[in-house]
Write a protein that holds these residues in place. Sequence first.
Motif, PDB file in Angstrom:
ATOM      1  N   ARG A  92     -16.944 -11.987  12.255  1.00 30.52           N
ATOM      2  CA  ARG A  92     -16.550 -12.605  13.451  1.00 30.52           C
ATOM      3  C   ARG A  92     -17.597 -12.306  14.702  1.00 30.52           C
ATOM      4  NH1 ARG A  92     -11.789 -10.352  11.183  1.00 30.52           N
ATOM      5  NH2 ARG A  92     -10.255 -12.242  10.850  1.00 30.52           N
ATOM      6  N   THR A  93     -17.980 -11.294  14.801  1.00 32.88           N
ATOM      7  CA  THR A  93     -19.001 -11.058  15.775  1.00 32.88           C
ATOM      8  C   THR A  93     -20.314 -11.565  15.382  1.00 32.88           C
ATOM      9  OG1 THR A  93     -18.061  -8.909  16.111  1.00 32.88           O
ATOM     10  CG2 THR A  93     -20.324  -9.204  17.087  1.00 32.88           C
ATOM     11  N   VAL A  94     -20.890 -11.849  14.426  1.00 28.14           N
ATOM     12  CA  VAL A  94     -21.946 -12.563  14.147  1.00 28.14           C
ATOM     13  C   VAL A  94     -21.528 -14.077  14.167  1.00 28.14           C
ATOM     14  CG1 VAL A  94     -23.375 -13.339  12.061  1.00 28.14           C
ATOM     15  CG2 VAL A  94     -22.579 -10.902  12.071  1.00 28.14           C
ATOM     16  N   VAL A  95     -20.409 -14.526  13.962  1.00 26.28           N
ATOM     17  CA  VAL A  95     -20.350 -16.097  14.314  1.00 26.28           C
ATOM     18  C   VAL A  95     -20.124 -16.188  15.830  1.00 26.28           C
ATOM     19  CG1 VAL A  95     -18.387 -17.957  14.072  1.00 26.28           C
ATOM     20  CG2 VAL A  95     -19.451 -16.346  11.969  1.00 26.28           C
ATOM     21  N   ALA A  96     -19.597 -15.300  16.397  1.00 24.83           N
ATOM     22  CA  ALA A  96     -19.419 -15.546  17.923  1.00 24.83           C
ATOM     23  C   ALA A  96     -20.612 -15.462  18.502  1.00 24.83           C
ATOM     24  CB  ALA A  96     -18.262 -14.282  18.593  1.00 24.83           C
ATOM     25  N   PRO A 139     -24.399 -21.747   9.637  1.00 21.60           N
ATOM     26  CA  PRO A 139     -25.377 -22.571   9.271  1.00 21.60           C
ATOM     27  C   PRO A 139     -26.682 -21.737   9.897  1.00 21.60           C
ATOM     28  CG  PRO A 139     -23.726 -23.926  10.331  1.00 21.60           C
ATOM     29  CD  PRO A 139     -23.252 -22.440  10.386  1.00 21.60           C
ATOM     30  N   LEU A 140     -26.856 -21.037  10.952  1.00 19.42           N
ATOM     31  CA  LEU A 140     -28.115 -20.268  11.256  1.00 19.42           C
ATOM     32  C   LEU A 140     -28.406 -19.320  10.200  1.00 19.42           C
ATOM     33  CD1 LEU A 140     -28.674 -18.965  14.785  1.00 19.42           C
ATOM     34  CD2 LEU A 140     -29.355 -17.536  12.695  1.00 19.42           C
ATOM     35  N   VAL A 141     -27.607 -18.627   9.544  1.00 20.57           N
ATOM     36  CA  VAL A 141     -27.801 -17.568   8.578  1.00 20.57           C
ATOM     37  C   VAL A 141     -27.924 -18.313   7.288  1.00 20.57           C
ATOM     38  CG1 VAL A 141     -27.051 -15.536   7.430  1.00 20.57           C
ATOM     39  CG2 VAL A 141     -26.227 -16.041   9.673  1.00 20.57           C
ATOM     40  N   GLY A 142     -27.161 -19.411   7.201  1.00 23.07           N
ATOM     41  CA  GLY A 142     -27.536 -19.952   5.770  1.00 23.07           C
ATOM     42  C   GLY A 142     -28.840 -20.708   5.482  1.00 23.07           C
ATOM     43  N   ARG A 143     -29.536 -21.122   6.584  1.00 23.48           N
ATOM     44  CA  ARG A 143     -30.675 -21.619   6.444  1.00 23.48           C
ATOM     45  C   ARG A 143     -31.875 -20.635   6.274  1.00 23.48           C
ATOM     46  NH1 ARG A 143     -28.500 -24.960  10.851  1.00 23.48           N
ATOM     47  NH2 ARG A 143     -29.376 -23.393  12.367  1.00 23.48           N
ATOM     48  N   GLY A 169      -9.044 -20.790   6.307  1.00 24.94           N
ATOM     49  CA  GLY A 169      -9.184 -21.398   5.112  1.00 24.94           C
ATOM     50  C   GLY A 169      -9.960 -22.893   5.165  1.00 24.94           C
ATOM     51  N   VAL A 170      -9.577 -23.565   6.389  1.00 27.76           N
ATOM     52  CA  VAL A 170     -10.005 -24.975   6.560  1.00 27.76           C
ATOM     53  C   VAL A 170     -11.522 -24.876   7.005  1.00 27.76           C
ATOM     54  CG1 VAL A 170      -9.970 -26.956   8.036  1.00 27.76           C
ATOM     55  CG2 VAL A 170      -7.872 -25.986   6.850  1.00 27.76           C
ATOM     56  N   GLY A 171     -11.690 -23.926   7.889  1.00 23.74           N
ATOM     57  CA  GLY A 171     -12.964 -23.562   8.537  1.00 23.74           C
ATOM     58  C   GLY A 171     -14.045 -23.278   7.331  1.00 23.74           C
ATOM     59  N   VAL A 172     -13.360 -22.303   6.505  1.00 27.86           N
ATOM     60  CA  VAL A 172     -14.382 -21.768   5.355  1.00 27.86           C
ATOM     61  C   VAL A 172     -14.973 -22.957   4.643  1.00 27.86           C
ATOM     62  CG1 VAL A 172     -14.419 -20.655   3.228  1.00 27.86           C
ATOM     63  CG2 VAL A 172     -13.634 -19.417   5.180  1.00 27.86           C
ATOM     64  N   ARG A 173     -13.931 -23.763   4.295  1.00 32.80           N
ATOM     65  CA  ARG A 173     -14.378 -24.967   3.388  1.00 32.80           C
ATOM     66  C   ARG A 173     -15.110 -25.946   3.859  1.00 32.80           C
ATOM     67  NH1 ARG A 173      -8.782 -23.933   1.915  1.00 32.80           N
ATOM     68  NH2 ARG A 173      -8.065 -25.462   3.488  1.00 32.80           N
ATOM     69  N   LEU A 174     -15.049 -26.025   5.099  1.00 29.50           N
ATOM     70  CA  LEU A 174     -16.046 -26.929   6.171  1.00 29.50           C
ATOM     71  C   LEU A 174     -17.449 -26.451   5.950  1.00 29.50           C
ATOM     72  CD1 LEU A 174     -13.955 -28.035   9.301  1.00 29.50           C
ATOM     73  CD2 LEU A 174     -14.670 -29.447   7.559  1.00 29.50           C
ATOM     74  N   LEU A 175     -17.521 -25.063   6.270  1.00 29.64           N
ATOM     75  CA  LEU A 175     -18.838 -24.490   6.413  1.00 29.64           C
ATOM     76  C   LEU A 175     -19.476 -24.573   4.935  1.00 29.64           C
ATOM     77  CD1 LEU A 175     -18.293 -21.548   8.755  1.00 29.64           C
ATOM     78  CD2 LEU A 175     -19.328 -23.520   9.283  1.00 29.64           C
ATOM     79  N   ALA A 180     -23.500 -26.250   1.196  1.00 28.13           N
ATOM     80  CA  ALA A 180     -23.769 -26.809  -0.046  1.00 28.13           C
ATOM     81  C   ALA A 180     -24.939 -27.809   0.066  1.00 28.13           C
ATOM     82  CB  ALA A 180     -22.435 -27.382  -0.797  1.00 28.13           C
ATOM     83  N   ARG A 181     -24.872 -28.623   0.963  1.00 27.05           N
ATOM     84  CA  ARG A 181     -25.833 -29.485   1.367  1.00 27.05           C
ATOM     85  C   ARG A 181     -27.286 -28.833   1.592  1.00 27.05           C
ATOM     86  NH1 ARG A 181     -21.566 -31.859   4.227  1.00 27.05           N
ATOM     87  NH2 ARG A 181     -22.525 -31.086   6.430  1.00 27.05           N
ATOM     88  N   THR A 182     -27.246 -27.770   2.417  1.00 30.21           N
ATOM     89  CA  THR A 182     -28.419 -26.949   2.744  1.00 30.21           C
ATOM     90  C   THR A 182     -29.059 -26.504   1.294  1.00 30.21           C
ATOM     91  OG1 THR A 182     -27.484 -26.196   4.785  1.00 30.21           O
ATOM     92  CG2 THR A 182     -29.356 -24.852   3.912  1.00 30.21           C
TER      93      THR A 182
END
Length: 280
Positions: A92-96, A139-143, A169-175, A180-182
């Motif tokens: 949560r801290t990483v995301v914030a 996204p920042l970390v995923g890239r 759950g909804v947020g995780v699925r969106l991310l 997946a596209r990345t």
Amino acid sequence: MTALLVVTADDLGLTDGVNRAVRRAHLDGVVTATSLLAVGRAFDGAAAMLRDTPTLDVGAHLALVGEDPPLLSAREVPTLVDRRGAFPLSYRTVVARAAAGRTDPDDVRRELTAQLERVRGLGLPVTHLDTHQHTHLWPLVGRVVADLAVRFAVPVVRLPSSRASGPVGVGVRLLSRRLARTLDDAGLARTAAYAGLDESGSMGLGALGRALAAAAASGAATLEVNAHPGVADDPDAGRFAWGFHWERELAALTDPGARRLVERHGFRLASFRELAAVRR
């Protein structure tokens, strides 16, 4: 056609007890891969175990959170740590921090590169990348993780998701869809289905069966299940207030019923190396 199942044991290198549990879950159970925590206190013991267990796939469990410190100093990665040079304890801290623009992508790249290079330094093939507490969903970390996989020729990156209802759950699925596209744009392999985030610390036989049933019903040709095996007498586990049932997960992963569940739902145990070869 039989679907492929990779069962990954996370947090190798966290403690000596986890190292022992992962080896047993592979030799006596259904675990086919493990993810090594470069910042873990028991890294050296994990390295010795891996050299003695060549049939176990090895990946890097990249960390931006946790009780163990980063490999680099606070001066080198100031936006990742507090004044003591410690990682935050929660994703949560990483995301914030990232959402507020307070995380330097170059800091992320420097630290995760150091961790991956430590794992690669063992001289073993690194088959996959994932992250502690799934921080690469952001996204920042995923890239950065995708870039590292391409740069170091690591063929597979975990694609976490969730079946949970509610905002998390909804947020995780969106991310997950964005990640997946990345990964697809980078030409990296991933499984079609995943389980382990919702069941973190509680992957018993019942949870495993439900995950396999859900993936089979979706028609997924490939599935990753990640688990956290450990031992009941681990003196170092008290450092972690996670509420994990490590020893119960080990019992489930080594239970003969686990193999029967895999077969019943039409899966075959596989390695990330095999999954990457099928992708090619």
